[in-house]
Design a protein around this motif. Structure first.
Motif: not given
Length: 284
Positions: A114-129, A216-226
């Motif tokens: 995928e050329r576009n995807f989202i990463l979060m800080q929560q495991t396992p959604y913080n990693l894209n191999k 660990v915080s409840s604040a939303f933190r994500l990275a969008s890779l495009e």
């Protein structure tokens, strides 16, 4: 908009969460990273978005805490958000396909995911191999360039996205390049097989990190890779030049038939016994 709702009536539905996060993404993209008042503007924009949807900061925090405890649902929300961002790029005339027509004859986009995807800080959604299988397209001396656009949606905390490009060569040695991203923008890291060993395999990953001293915080933190691309470029072979090239007429410019020849005995003879060497006039 996603129609699914949460298990509790006290939190926002998945569709409402996606809508709000989408607006937050748009608001952060139009802000200048170099603006000294960025933090103030982020707060004002978020308050305006909450008013738009008729919710309070407390309601948002409560809902986000709920989805953080149900990471599978939060990830589903982010997948929907990623698709909306992809559609946004297309609507604005951007390219999200694996189209190789824009590349020159010596380059090809070998990205196979995928050329576009989202990463979060929560495991396992913080990693894209990712892993690339080598074939006849690869040549000795190739150059690999990993390129991507990073967009952060952070309520608070430091941004720390890392991209790793690991290349295994034909002699089984591994070269690893690391690219750090902490702000919105385009990032690039490259590998050059300048020793012309040949590339055996290509692997790597993207990971969104949290600082070791950060709680660990409840604040939303994500990275969008495009617009992720992995460009394979063939280097041009340089033909080896002879040490002493001959002129076009085939004669060696460093030798001449008219040069005098001196024997070993004459070379080591006493100065007064050495033969006199006549001068050589230029030949026409």
């Amino acid at each position: 908009m996603t129609a699914c709702s949460s298990d509790s009536s006290d939190v926002l539905s998945m569709g409402e969460m996606e809508d709000i996060l989408y607006d937050i993404h748009l608001s952060q993209n139009i802000m200048d990273d170099n603006n000294n008042d960025r933090r103030v503007n982020e707060i004002k924009n978020r308050e305006a978005i909450f008013r738009k949807y008729g919710i309070t900061q407390a309601e948002w925090d409560s809902s986000y805490n709920y989805y953080c405890r149900h990471a599978d649902k939060l990830y589903e929300i982010y997948e929907g958000l990623s698709e909306r961002i992809r559609t946004e790029v297309i609507d604005l005339g951007g390219d999200v396909s694996l189209d190789e027509a824009t590349l020159s004859g010596d380059t090809v986009n070998i990205w196979n995911s995928e050329r576009n995807f989202i990463l979060m800080q929560q495991t396992p959604y913080n990693l894209n191999k990712f892993a690339i299988t080598t074939d006849s397209t690869f040549k000795a001396g190739d150059v690999l360039t990993l390129q991507f656009d990073a967009n952060f949606i952070f309520q608070e905390g430091s941004r720390n996205l890392v991209a790793i490009l690991a290349v295994t060569l034909s002699n089984d040695s591994v070269v690893t390049n690391t690219c750090h991203a902490s702000s919105n923008g385009r990032f690039t890291t490259s590998f050059n097989d300048y020793k012309r060993l040949g590339i055996k395999s290509v692997k790597g990953y993207f990971i969104l990190l949290r600082n070791n001293n950060e709680q660990v915080s409840s604040a939303f933190r994500l990275a969008s890779l495009e617009n992720v691309r992995l460009i394979l470029a063939h280097s041009k072979e340089v033909a080896e030049q002879p040490t002493n090239p001959k002129p076009a007429d085939g004669k060696d410019s460093l030798k001449t038939d008219s040069a005098p020849r001196i024997t070993r005995d004459e070379l080591f003879a006493r100065p007064e016994d050495r033969p006199k060497i006549r001068s050589i006039s230029p030949q026409p």
